[in-house]
Each structure stands twice: as structure tokens, then as C-alpha cells.
Write an enzyme that holds these catalytic residues in place. Structure first.
Site, short mmCIF file in Angstrom:
data_model
loop_
_atom_site.label_atom_id
_atom_site.label_comp_id
_atom_site.label_asym_id
_atom_site.label_seq_id
_atom_site.Cartn_x
_atom_site.Cartn_y
_atom_site.Cartn_z
CB THR B 1 -0.85 -0.10 1.15
OG1 THR B 1 -1.55 -1.16 1.27
CG2 THR B 1 -1.77 1.16 1.22
NE ARG B 29 -8.60 -7.78 2.29
CZ ARG B 29 -7.59 -6.93 2.68
NH1 ARG B 29 -7.11 -6.42 1.71
NH2 ARG B 29 -7.10 -6.75 3.69
CB ILE B 30 -12.87 -4.21 -0.53
CG1 ILE B 30 -13.47 -4.75 -1.84
CG2 ILE B 30 -12.48 -3.11 -0.34
CD1 ILE B 30 -12.66 -4.52 -3.05
N GLY B 31 -9.86 -4.06 1.15
CA GLY B 31 -9.40 -3.79 2.46
C GLY B 31 -9.84 -2.18 2.99
CG ASP B 32 -7.31 -0.09 5.48
OD1 ASP B 32 -6.62 -1.04 4.93
OD2 ASP B 32 -6.70 0.78 6.00
CB THR B 52 0.11 0.64 5.09
OG1 THR B 52 0.47 -0.17 4.59
CG2 THR B 52 1.09 1.43 6.14
N GLY B 53 -1.98 -1.31 6.57
CA GLY B 53 -1.85 -2.59 7.50
C GLY B 53 -2.89 -3.66 6.98
N GLY B 55 -6.14 -4.76 6.87
CA GLY B 55 -7.25 -3.98 6.48
C GLY B 55 -8.46 -4.01 7.29
#
Lengths: 171, 135
Positions: B1, B29-32, B52-53, B55
């Protein structure tokens, strides 16, 4: 107070004995290039929005980071990109999720913010919107790198590894 | 990210985040990163944040908005707010980091991983580029 710019290129298991000298030089070079791009905007009195977009576009083109070219692979061996941008002046925002053919997802996120009534678009619809906005479209293979392919192969070939075990997992 | 936050000479802030997500992700899948308020947030009344991390944890904590809310309503510095929220992320089991800047010109970052690629510069300060925790 004058302008400011802060960037990141991902967090994770980044330790001296796990990063080669060549990787370290490449990453620092990429970070400096992104700072250069954003700084050039801000020094000329440009907006914070233009600065963050300029910086991100540089990192999206750099295969050393998990965004754009150099993005990680999905389980199915594709690159699915997400991006978002927000303007603190108006709290306008735009985001895209799961796009695979737009060279600069951050610019698509900004286009969503500025040229649609929505905040987030996803998948095929977002890509259709990108084409309508005449953003640069690239073949899916543009994003792939050998290093990321190897990471996916390691994950697939070792059932003791979880998604969170791949090194530099966040970029 | 990757992420960027900036304050321009007019005093406005902005935040941006872009990512390929998690290696081997499935099921769309969708992260933050694209979730406004989780991985990205900007508000001239508080600050601009990019995260970043892991999510899923950042989504549950609403990290970017939570930091801005703490700055806006409690008067904490960006660093104080970021450290507090990242500590809560860690308590949940999440790892990662954030970068921030605000309308006052403050710049900060906070992370709970062994390292984070990070850099900053301003009109008044020289650039800093760091990778490892101990830098």
C-alpha cells in the site's frame, strides 16, 4: 505555515537483515521520486489534492511498492487495485475497489469524486467509468512482476502460511 | 500500500491511498484503503490520514476518521491521536501504520510493525526518508 508532504510505501516486516542493499536503494529512490513529484506541486502553490495525486502516481508506477505496477496477486493470479482520495477543504471523497486495467487507480478515485455523484465505484463498473473519463487503460499484465508472482506461489504452495505471513505483506 | 497526505500553502489538507491489497486475496476481498474513514480521511478542521496495514482491523476501528475526530474534539496533537488509535488497533490484534499532516503544519506517523516505508518534507524542514523502526 507553509506546505507539508508525508508519504508511506507500506508497513510490515521491514528489517535490515530481510532487505537487500539493492532493495533498500530502490525503495529509497522511489520514495524520493514521490516526494519530488508532490513537492514540485506544492512549491508552485499547487493544491494539496494535486500534490497527493502526483506523489501516488509515481509510487503506482514503481514496481517496488504494492500499488499499481508491482501490486500483489490475488489467489486467482490477477491484480485487483483499490484507491481513495479525500479533500479536507470540502470533505469530498472518491474511491475505487477491485479495478484491474486502470494504470493510475488514484486518478480514477479522483475522477469518481469530481465527475460522478458517488463516493465509491467497484470492479467492471469502475473500469467502464474510467474509459468514459478517458483515463489511461493498460493490459492486466502491466501490473505483474516476477517477485509478486513468487510470493503468490509461496503462499499457494505452503498451507502453513496464512495471508498475513507473506513478508512485506502490506507493501 | 502507498499513501500521501499534504497541506498546501492555502492551509488545506488532502489524503490519498492506493494498494494492491493482500497477497492471495479471494472472494473480491476489499481492505481499508478505499474505505473513507478507515484507510483514508481528510478534514481541514483536524488532519489528513493515510493508513497501511491489516485492513480488516483498520475498518473495524475506523482508524483514519477516529484519529481526525480525536484531534478535532480533544485537542490532541496528531502524534498523540495516532499513537492512541494505533494502540487500540494493536489491542484488537491488528498491525500497520499511518501518516498524518494537519492544517497547522504538523506532520506525524505512527506504526506498530517492525518497519514502515515513510518520508516527509515541508517548506521549512528537510526531507526525511526512513524504512526501519529504529531509524
Amino acid at each position: 505555515t507553509g506546505w507539508t508532504l508525508v508519504i508511506h510505501g507500506g508497513a510490515g516486516i521491514i528489517e535490515r537483515d530481510r532487505v537487500t542493499p539493492e532493495q533498500e536503494v530502490a525503495v529509497r529512490t522511489g520514495m524520493n521520486a514521490a516526494l519530488d513529484a508532490g513537492t514540485a506541486v506544492l512549491k508552485q502553490g499547487g493544491s494539496a489534492m494535486d500534490a497527493v495525486e502526483a506523489a501516488i502516481r509515481v509510487l503506482e508506477d514503481d514496481p517496488n511498492f504494492n500499488a499499481g505496477r508491482g501490486a500483489v496477486y490475488t489467489w486467482d493470479g490477477r491484480n485487483e487495485l483499490d484507491a481513495s482520495i479525500m479533500d479536507g477543504r470540502t470533505r469530498d471523497a472518491g474511491a475505487v475497489a477491485g479495478v484491474g486495467v486502470v494504470r493510475h487507480p488514484i486518478s480514477l478515485a479522483r475522477a469518481v469524486m469530481e465527475h460522478s455523484p458517488h463516493v465509491m465505484l467497484s470492479g467492471k463498473g469502475a473500469e467502464e467509468f474510467a474509459r468514459e473519463q478517458k483515463l489511461e487503460i493498460v493490459p492486466p499484465g502491466w501490473f505483474g512482476t516476477e517477485r509478486r508472482r513468487e510470493q503468490l506461489d509461496r503462499l499457494r504452495g505452503n498451507d502453513k502460511l496464512s495471508w498475513f505471513d507473506i513478508d512485506l505483506k502490506y507493501g | 500500500t502507498v499513501g500521501a497526505v499534504a497541506r498546501d500553502a492555502q492551509g488545506h489538507v488532502a489524503a490519498a491511498t492506493s494498494t494492491g491489497g493482500l497477497t492471495g486475496k479471494r472472494w473480491d476481498r476489499i481492505g481499508d484503503s478505499p474505505i473513507i474513514g478507515a484507510g483514508t480521511y481528510a478534514d481541514d478542521r483536524a488532519c489528513a490520514v493515510s493508513a497501511t496495514g491489516a485492513g480488516e482491523y483498520f475498518i473495524r476501528e475506523g482508524v483514519a476518521h477516529e484519529i481526525c475526530a480525536r484531534v478535532r474534539f480533544t485537542g490532541e496533537t496528531l502524534k498523540q491521536a495516532a499513537d492512541a488509535v494505533m494502540a487500540e488497533v494493536k489491542d484488537l490484534g491488528g498491525t500497520g501504520g499511518v501518516i498524518l499532516t494537519g492544517p497547522t503544519g504538523e506532520m506525524a506517523w505512527s506504526f506498530n510493525t517492525p518497519g514502515m516505508y515513510r518520508a516527509k518534507v515541508s517548506a521549512d524542514t528537510p526531507r526525511i526518508v526512513e524504512m526501519y523502526e529504529e531509524e
